[in-house]
Design an enzyme around this catalytic site. Structure first.
Site, PDB file in Angstrom:
ATOM      1  N   ARG A  70       0.769  -1.242   0.027  1.00  0.00           N
ATOM      2  CA  ARG A  70       0.053  -0.056  -0.096  1.00  0.00           C
ATOM      3  C   ARG A  70       0.808   1.168   0.061  1.00  0.00           C
ATOM      4  NH1 ARG A  70      -1.689  -3.789  -0.753  1.00  0.00           N
ATOM      5  NH2 ARG A  70      -3.209  -4.970   0.181  1.00  0.00           N
TER       6      ARG A  70
ATOM      7  N   CYS B 216     -10.258  -1.471   4.185  1.00  0.00           N
ATOM      8  CA  CYS B 216      -9.336  -1.588   5.500  1.00  0.00           C
ATOM      9  C   CYS B 216      -9.038  -0.039   5.946  1.00  0.00           C
ATOM     10  CB  CYS B 216      -8.269  -2.436   5.458  1.00  0.00           C
ATOM     11  SG  CYS B 216      -8.764  -4.108   5.107  1.00  0.00           S
TER      12      CYS B 216
ATOM     13  N   GLU C 248      -4.307   3.216   6.421  1.00  0.00           N
ATOM     14  CA  GLU C 248      -4.454   2.752   5.081  1.00  0.00           C
ATOM     15  C   GLU C 248      -5.399   3.565   4.219  1.00  0.00           C
ATOM     16  OE1 GLU C 248      -4.874  -1.592   4.146  1.00  0.00           O
ATOM     17  OE2 GLU C 248      -5.728  -1.033   2.150  1.00  0.00           O
TER      18      GLU C 248
HETATM   19  C1  LIG Z   1     -15.310  -2.853   0.147  1.00  0.00           C
HETATM   20  C2  LIG Z   1     -14.014  -2.468  -0.304  1.00  0.00           C
HETATM   21  C3  LIG Z   1     -13.020  -3.312  -0.498  1.00  0.00           C
HETATM   22  C4  LIG Z   1     -11.560  -2.940  -0.816  1.00  0.00           C
HETATM   23  N1  LIG Z   1     -10.808  -3.793  -0.444  1.00  0.00           N
HETATM   24  C5  LIG Z   1      -9.361  -3.388  -0.856  1.00  0.00           C
HETATM   25  C6  LIG Z   1      -8.498  -4.486  -1.140  1.00  0.00           C
HETATM   26  O1  LIG Z   1      -8.491  -5.881  -1.057  1.00  0.00           O
HETATM   27  N2  LIG Z   1      -7.217  -4.054  -1.372  1.00  0.00           N
HETATM   28  C7  LIG Z   1      -6.844  -2.727  -1.458  1.00  0.00           C
HETATM   29  O2  LIG Z   1      -5.712  -2.412  -1.835  1.00  0.00           O
HETATM   30  N3  LIG Z   1      -7.718  -1.973  -1.344  1.00  0.00           N
HETATM   31  C8  LIG Z   1      -9.157  -2.112  -1.140  1.00  0.00           C
HETATM   32  N4  LIG Z   1     -10.019  -1.252  -0.963  1.00  0.00           N
HETATM   33  C9  LIG Z   1      -9.541   0.140  -1.097  1.00  0.00           C
HETATM   34  C10 LIG Z   1      -9.704   0.910  -2.378  1.00  0.00           C
HETATM   35  O3  LIG Z   1     -10.764   0.348  -3.216  1.00  0.00           O
HETATM   36  C11 LIG Z   1      -8.420   0.892  -3.247  1.00  0.00           C
HETATM   37  O4  LIG Z   1      -7.344   1.640  -2.393  1.00  0.00           O
HETATM   38  C12 LIG Z   1      -8.626   1.444  -4.583  1.00  0.00           C
HETATM   39  O5  LIG Z   1      -7.334   1.155  -5.447  1.00  0.00           O
HETATM   40  C13 LIG Z   1      -8.391   3.257  -4.474  1.00  0.00           C
HETATM   41  O6  LIG Z   1      -8.900   3.572  -5.800  1.00  0.00           O
HETATM   42  P1  LIG Z   1      -9.937   5.087  -5.937  1.00  0.00           P
HETATM   43  O7  LIG Z   1      -9.909   5.292  -7.484  1.00  0.00           O
HETATM   44  O8  LIG Z   1     -11.129   4.529  -5.508  1.00  0.00           O
HETATM   45  O9  LIG Z   1      -8.894   6.047  -5.395  1.00  0.00           O
HETATM   46  P2  LIG Z   1      -9.244   7.149  -4.237  1.00  0.00           P
HETATM   47  O10 LIG Z   1     -10.270   6.596  -3.117  1.00  0.00           O
HETATM   48  O11 LIG Z   1     -10.219   8.132  -5.129  1.00  0.00           O
HETATM   49  O12 LIG Z   1      -8.034   7.921  -4.032  1.00  0.00           O
HETATM   50  C14 LIG Z   1      -6.986   7.138  -3.106  1.00  0.00           C
HETATM   51  C15 LIG Z   1      -5.718   8.146  -3.023  1.00  0.00           C
HETATM   52  O13 LIG Z   1      -5.338   7.844  -4.421  1.00  0.00           O
HETATM   53  C16 LIG Z   1      -5.010   8.996  -5.041  1.00  0.00           C
HETATM   54  N5  LIG Z   1      -5.610   8.962  -6.511  1.00  0.00           N
HETATM   55  C17 LIG Z   1      -6.626   8.510  -7.070  1.00  0.00           C
HETATM   56  N6  LIG Z   1      -6.472   8.381  -8.255  1.00  0.00           N
HETATM   57  C18 LIG Z   1      -5.352   8.863  -8.685  1.00  0.00           C
HETATM   58  C19 LIG Z   1      -4.609   9.216  -9.875  1.00  0.00           C
HETATM   59  N7  LIG Z   1      -5.040   8.761 -11.077  1.00  0.00           N
HETATM   60  N8  LIG Z   1      -3.592   9.763  -9.836  1.00  0.00           N
HETATM   61  C20 LIG Z   1      -2.962   9.933  -8.403  1.00  0.00           C
HETATM   62  N9  LIG Z   1      -3.629   9.695  -7.498  1.00  0.00           N
HETATM   63  C21 LIG Z   1      -4.630   9.198  -7.511  1.00  0.00           C
HETATM   64  C22 LIG Z   1      -5.951  10.142  -4.343  1.00  0.00           C
HETATM   65  O14 LIG Z   1      -5.593  11.244  -4.567  1.00  0.00           O
HETATM   66  C23 LIG Z   1      -6.044   9.530  -2.895  1.00  0.00           C
HETATM   67  O15 LIG Z   1      -4.630   9.801  -2.265  1.00  0.00           O
HETATM   68  C24 LIG Z   1     -11.316  -1.501  -0.749  1.00  0.00           C
HETATM   69  C25 LIG Z   1     -12.250  -0.562  -0.617  1.00  0.00           C
HETATM   70  C26 LIG Z   1     -13.569  -1.072  -0.284  1.00  0.00           C
HETATM   71  C27 LIG Z   1     -14.667   0.100  -0.445  1.00  0.00           C
END
Ligand SMILES: Cc1cc2nc3c(=O)[nH]c(=O)nc-3n(C[C@H](O)[C@H](O)[C@H](O)COP(=O)(O)OP(=O)(O)OC[C@H]3O[C@@H](n4cnc5c(N)ncnc54)[C@H](O)[C@@H]3O)c2cc1C
Length: 302
Positions: free
Chosen positions: A177, A226, A296
């Site tokens: 992460r 998480c 996280e």
């Molecule tokens: C039900 C559920 C289950 C999950 N299971 C997992 C799992 O098993 N493993 C895991 O790793 N995560 C998990 N997650 C967490 C999450 O889904 C991941 O971290 C996901 O990859 C975040 O992507 P996002 O586009 O939603 O990012 P966001 O939540 O929009 O952003 C997260 C961070 O990334 C940055 N960011 C987003 N897009 C960009 C970009 N294009 N360029 C630069 N920075 C950017 C944002 O500024 C922020 O700092 C889970 C979440 C939920 C709700």
């Protein structure tokens, strides 16, 4: 924060930026928590250097939103605007074992599309919401795999040079992460190199991972996955569970009954409620186990 200067508005329109005034981050995040600000939606990667220059010129701070699935955003009027990429069509183009993917692509849809074309490796990430850009930034992973292992090349905007650049996979370090990208780097696109596998075999892996998630996570509830990272060799969820903290609440912010490291918004939780709950659980774990839990979830608090 408002992007409301007449000259700025005209330039944003010329750059093809779609401005949504007073957008509510509670509607743009999976936790359903967060105040309001202007949302600037970017249709062309090439417009980003000028867009950032304009925001800096007008002293408007910004943050970058993917799918909002790993974010806890503060309450009230937020002191920065939010930038988000608009998903292009198509968002994934295949060339042999290489998948050229836009950062705005939905992670799950990308995995399914590649699977249908006999490209696997990403099965563990099925069920992880959000965009490919967010997954790259977080080095999303599950069930022993992480997206970083498949990265051949990343196209990104680097605030340090104010340019769009290409980095090879071996120039980036992907850890649990955590990545070596600078905090203000913006992922724009990625080339993933995926192993060939028959669709049927990938589907089997996908079904196993889906079942694991269904049986252990509160999938119908608002969460950000998480809340804490697992410290080396220990499970944060297990420690929280052993302390009997499942169900602990502050307002509508609640430690899930199903998975102790998932904190849910059971109604109208505020960021303040969720942050108080996080601090409380962290303190109890520190006291009982002598372990300091690191977030996280990414917190954007004013
Ligand atoms: C039900 C559920 C289950 C999950 N299971 C997992 C799992 O098993 N493993 C895991 O790793 N995560 C998990 N997650 C967490 C999450 O889904 C991941 O971290 C996901 O990859 C975040 O992507 P996002 O586009 O939603 O990012 P966001 O939540 O929009 O952003 C997260 C961070 O990334 C940055 N960011 C987003 N897009 C960009 C970009 N294009 N360029 C630069 N920075 C950017 C944002 O500024 C922020 O700092 C889970 C979440 C939920 C709700």
């Amino acid at each position: 924060m408002r992007a409301e200067h007449p000259r700025l508005e005209a330039r944003l329109a010329a750059l093809g930026i779609d401005v949504r005034s007073g957008a509510s981050l509670s509607e743009l995040t999976s936790l359903g928590i967060g105040g309001t600000t202007d949302l600037l939606r970017i249709t062309k990667h090439d417009s980003i250097p000028e867009l950032i220059g304009l925001l800096e010129h007008h002293d408007i701070p910004y943050k970058f939103l993917g799918g909002g699935s790993n974010l806890l955003v503060g309450d009230g009027e937020l002191p920065w605007v939010v930038l988000q990429l608009v998903r292009p069509e198509p968002d994934v183009v295949l060339d042999g074992n290489l998948a050229h993917v836009d950062a705005a692509a939905d992670l799950g849809r990308m995995i399914t599309f590649c699977a249908k074309n006999d490209l696997g490796g990403m099965e563990g990430l099925i069920g992880v919401p959000g965009t490919v850009g967010g997954a790259l930034r977080m080095n999303a992973g599950a069930y022993g795999m992480q997206i970083g292992s498949y990265v051949r090349e990343v196209k990104l905007y680097r605030a340090a040079t104010q340019k769009i650049e290409i980095l090879r996979g071996d120039q980036i370090s992907f850890e649990y992460r955590h990545t070596s990208f600078a905090p203000d780097d913006m992922m724009l696109a990625v080339i993933l190199e995926l192993p060939s596998k028959p669709y049927k075999e990938i589907l089997k892996g996908i079904r196993i991972c889906n079942e694991k998630r269904r049986s252990s996570q509160p999938l119908g509830q608002k969460s950000a996955g998480c809340i804490f990272k697992n410290p080396p060799g220990v499970s944060a969820g297990r420690m929280i569970d052993e302390l009997g903290l499942k169900g602990l609440s502050v307002g509508d912010a609640r430690v899930s009954d199903r998975h102790a490291n998932f904190f849910v918004n059971a109604g109208h939780a505020s960021a303040k409620d969720m942050l108080t709950l996080i601090a409380d659980v962290r303190e109890r774990v520190q006291k009982s186990f002598g372990v300091s839990l690191e977030n996280e979830v990414v917190v954007w608090n004013a």
